[in-house]
Design a protein around this motif. Structure first.
Motif, short mmCIF file in Angstrom:
data_model
loop_
_atom_site.label_atom_id
_atom_site.label_comp_id
_atom_site.label_asym_id
_atom_site.label_seq_id
_atom_site.Cartn_x
_atom_site.Cartn_y
_atom_site.Cartn_z
N VAL B 105 0.63 -1.30 0.13
CA VAL B 105 -0.27 0.04 -0.14
C VAL B 105 0.92 1.31 0.24
CG1 VAL B 105 -1.77 -1.18 1.31
CG2 VAL B 105 -0.17 0.07 2.23
N ARG B 106 -0.28 2.37 -0.48
CA ARG B 106 0.58 4.21 -0.16
C ARG B 106 0.49 4.47 0.55
NH1 ARG B 106 -0.30 8.26 -2.71
NH2 ARG B 106 1.16 10.01 -3.59
N VAL B 107 0.62 4.88 1.60
CA VAL B 107 0.24 5.23 3.01
C VAL B 107 0.54 7.15 2.90
CG1 VAL B 107 -0.44 5.54 5.31
CG2 VAL B 107 -0.20 3.24 4.56
N LEU B 108 -0.52 8.01 2.55
CA LEU B 108 0.10 9.69 2.69
C LEU B 108 -0.31 10.02 3.49
CD1 LEU B 108 1.25 12.03 1.32
CD2 LEU B 108 -1.08 12.59 0.77
N GLN B 109 0.37 10.65 4.80
CA GLN B 109 0.36 11.38 5.91
C GLN B 109 0.36 12.83 5.86
OE1 GLN B 109 3.65 8.72 8.03
NE2 GLN B 109 2.08 6.66 8.53
N ALA B 110 -0.77 12.67 5.89
CA ALA B 110 -0.83 14.79 5.34
C ALA B 110 -1.49 15.11 7.06
CB ALA B 110 -1.30 15.06 4.67
N GLU B 111 -2.48 16.43 7.22
CA GLU B 111 -2.69 16.32 8.22
C GLU B 111 -4.24 15.94 9.27
OE1 GLU B 111 -3.18 20.59 8.35
OE2 GLU B 111 -1.39 21.18 7.86
N ALA B 112 -4.55 15.66 8.08
CA ALA B 112 -5.51 15.01 8.43
C ALA B 112 -5.37 13.31 8.93
CB ALA B 112 -6.99 15.12 7.35
N GLU B 113 -6.75 12.72 8.42
CA GLU B 113 -6.14 11.27 8.51
C GLU B 113 -5.30 10.52 7.36
OE1 GLU B 113 -9.53 8.67 8.07
OE2 GLU B 113 -10.68 10.04 9.71
N PRO B 114 -4.33 9.69 7.74
CA PRO B 114 -3.19 8.97 6.50
C PRO B 114 -4.34 8.71 4.85
CG PRO B 114 -3.31 7.54 8.48
CD PRO B 114 -4.52 8.73 8.93
N ILE B 115 -3.62 9.03 4.10
CA ILE B 115 -4.57 8.14 3.04
C ILE B 115 -3.90 7.34 1.69
CG2 ILE B 115 -5.67 8.94 0.61
CD1 ILE B 115 -5.46 11.78 1.63
N THR B 116 -4.67 6.05 1.50
CA THR B 116 -4.15 4.48 1.87
C THR B 116 -4.77 3.64 0.29
OG1 THR B 116 -4.34 3.98 4.26
CG2 THR B 116 -3.41 2.63 2.69
N THR B 117 -3.62 4.13 -0.21
CA THR B 117 -4.03 3.62 -2.36
C THR B 117 -3.77 1.96 -2.09
OG1 THR B 117 -4.08 5.47 -2.64
CG2 THR B 117 -4.38 4.38 -4.41
N SER B 118 -4.31 0.74 -1.99
CA SER B 118 -3.83 -0.31 -2.49
C SER B 118 -3.02 -0.43 -3.63
CB SER B 118 -5.17 -1.15 -1.95
OG SER B 118 -4.46 -2.79 -2.06
N PHE B 119 -2.00 -1.39 -3.90
CA PHE B 119 -2.11 -1.41 -5.48
C PHE B 119 -2.12 -3.12 -5.67
CE2 PHE B 119 1.07 1.23 -4.06
CZ PHE B 119 0.08 2.89 -5.38
N GLY B 120 -3.06 -3.79 -4.97
CA GLY B 120 -3.26 -5.48 -5.22
C GLY B 120 -1.46 -5.70 -5.46
N LEU B 121 -0.88 -6.25 -4.99
CA LEU B 121 0.29 -6.83 -4.85
C LEU B 121 0.20 -6.58 -3.64
CD1 LEU B 121 3.20 -5.09 -6.90
CD2 LEU B 121 1.51 -6.91 -7.87
N ASP B 122 0.85 -8.99 -3.33
CA ASP B 122 0.58 -9.20 -2.14
C ASP B 122 1.87 -9.58 -1.84
OD1 ASP B 122 1.68 -11.52 -3.39
OD2 ASP B 122 -0.07 -12.00 -4.02
N GLU B 123 2.25 -10.28 0.02
CA GLU B 123 3.08 -9.87 -0.10
C GLU B 123 4.48 -10.21 -0.56
OE1 GLU B 123 3.08 -10.95 4.37
OE2 GLU B 123 2.10 -12.48 4.06
N SER B 124 4.03 -11.40 -1.65
CA SER B 124 5.44 -12.23 -2.19
C SER B 124 5.87 -12.25 -2.64
CB SER B 124 4.94 -13.00 -3.06
OG SER B 124 4.09 -13.01 -3.97
#
Lengths: 127, 186
Positions: B105-124
């Motif tokens: 995932v891509r987590v953007l930590q700004a002032e408000a709540e973190p914005i998370t984007t998932s890429f559909g790639l597993d931990e493998s």
């Protein structure tokens, strides 16, 4: 008996058509894979080249660039060309263009992939 | 006379013999076998290709986003143990690429709540990263792959019929490239 033979012939034709479609589909998938590999390789080369020192960014230096081993195994007869054009207007810059040529498995020359970027002199030299 | 008629009706009799029926049954069995095997192979190929395409698209999306984010970053920190890439952006914003709930995932930590984007790639998919200093700043070399790095990527075509296929993406990106270019834009 005749009906069975006709049926078998029709079925055989259908199987041949399906297998041909599958072969074509697989070839297209491989083509997409190769195109993606070419694009990624070219992006990386451009990024690496444009991060060089301002003076080292010139057309002659492009000849020193090498396509990565993995990419050259995927792309048949891959060759890299490019040029650096110095610009004075509207700002001082160098325009870098890289072209990646390669051939398909059947030996047909593919349309080259072209990427362009601009680099600017370091801020200090502008002052 | 009666005998002659009986012999005639026997020689012109319509219908199928036992041998014909046996041939028919054998042919049908062979054809059914071919069809079932062919369809099973077709479905297997389709499933494997679908999964490969899903992973490949996800990998492309992630590498495109990664490159753009590295260009936007002012600082890049990589933790190999936790597989976390931390990018410091302007205005105190922080971006992180890491695995959450077995997904990249891509987590953007700004002032408000973190914005998370998932890429559909597993931990493998493992990430390998190294930084080097170039004349214009820090240059990041990253590799995202679902196989050990030592495995040659040309296996991709040799193993095309297999369920698991090698997927690998190499990225070279300059930290803060966008920021330094913006400076000169006319």
């Amino acid at each position: 008996m005749l009906e069975v033979i006709v049926g078998a012939a029709l079925l055989a034709t259908l199987l041949i058509v399906i297998s041909q479609i599958l072969v074509r589909l697989h070839a297209q998938t491989a083509l997409v894979d190769r195109h993606y590999a070419a694009q990624q390789s070219l992006e990386n080369l451009l990024e690496e080249f444009s991060s060089r020192d301002w003076a080292a960014v010139n057309s002659e230096a492009i000849d020193d660039l090498n396509i990565s081993g993995d990419t050259s195994t995927k792309l048949l007869h891959a060759r890299l060309e490019g040029e650096v054009v110095e610009l004075a207007e509207p700002v001082t810059a160098k325009r870098i263009t890289l072209r990646l040529h390669w051939q398909s498995v059947s030996g047909i020359e593919q349309r080259p992939l072209i990427l362009t970027t601009w680099v600017y002199p370091p801020v200090e030299s502008n002052l | 006379m009666t005998m002659h008629n009986a012999s005639n009706s026997l020689s012109t009799r319509h219908g199928t013999t036992l041998i014909e029926t046996a041939i028919l049954i054998s042919l049908t069995a062979v054809l059914s076998g071919i069809i079932v095997t062919g369809m099973a192979a077709l479905f297997r190929y389709n499933r494997s290709t679908d999964r490969h395409h899903v992973h490949q698209t996800a990998l492309q999306q992630m590498t495109t986003a990664l490159r753009a984010d590295i260009h936007e970053a002012s600082r890049c920190l990589w933790n190999a143990e936790s597989q976390t890439l931390r990018l410091e952006l302007t205005e105190s914003r922080v971006l992180e690429y890491r695995v959450i709930k077995q997904r990249w995932v891509r987590v953007l930590q700004a002032e408000a709540e973190p914005i998370t984007t998932s890429f559909g790639l597993d931990e493998s998919f493992r990430c390998y990263c190294q930084a080097e200093q170039s004349k214009r700043g820090e240059l990041i070399r990253m590799t995202l792959t679902n196989q050990p790095l030592e495995l040659p990527t040309d296996k991709l075509y040799e193993e095309s019929g297999r369920t698991e296929r090698t997927l690998r993406s190499d990225i070279v990106a300059q930290v803060g490239r966008h920021f330094s270019t913006k400076h000169h834009e006319p």
